[in-house]
Motif scaffolding. Structure first.
Motif: not given
Length: 144
Positions: A92-106
């Motif tokens: 879960v951590w890896n997937d969250f970090m690798r996708k941060r910035g894609w279609n999310d709050g940032v």
């Protein structure tokens, strides 16, 4: 900016993304080789996320890194000081970090950073990990 000795956020230590990069930044800073642009966010941003994920105090981690050791040794210490995540939590951590910035709050911050860095035209930069790699002269990781 290409920084000698600073690995991609995609690099894994015992299956965990970003940890190796955080250690590189600490080491480079202690050696006086971390560019000023990187120093303001030491211990914040993804560093803070990673420390909270592992239940660590960033200042304690800095002191441990300064005392030496391999990434794996420092991660073992981190597990003893904080917590050792399960295989599922690491996924879960890896997937969250690798996708941060894609279609999310940032996402808007990613767009702003791409514009500031002259990378706005790069459609292959979809996440902050992609941005970091591109900004540092590495090709964004291949997606399957």
């Amino acid at each position: 900016m290409n920084v000698q000795g600073l690995r991609s956020p995609h690099e894994k230590t015992r299956g965990i993304v970003y940890f190796a990069r955080m250690l590189d930044k600490i080491r480079l800073h202690s050696e006086g080789r971390l560019p000023e642009d990187y120093q303001a966010n030491l211990g914040g941003g993804f560093d803070d996320f990673c420390c909270r994920f592992l239940g660590l105090d960033y200042a304690a981690l800095v002191e441990r890194v300064k005392s030496g050791g391999s990434d794996e040794e420092i991660l073992s210490w981190a597990f003893q000081q904080g917590r050792e995540p399960s295989e599922n939590e690491i996924t879960v951590w890896n997937d969250f970090m690798r996708k941060r910035g894609w279609n999310d709050g940032v996402s808007s911050r990613l767009t702003m950073r791409k514009n500031e860095s002259g990378l706005a035209q790069r459609d292959d930069i979809l996440t902050f990990f992609d941005f970091i790699d591109a900004d540092e002269g590495r090709a964004p990781a291949h997606r399957s």
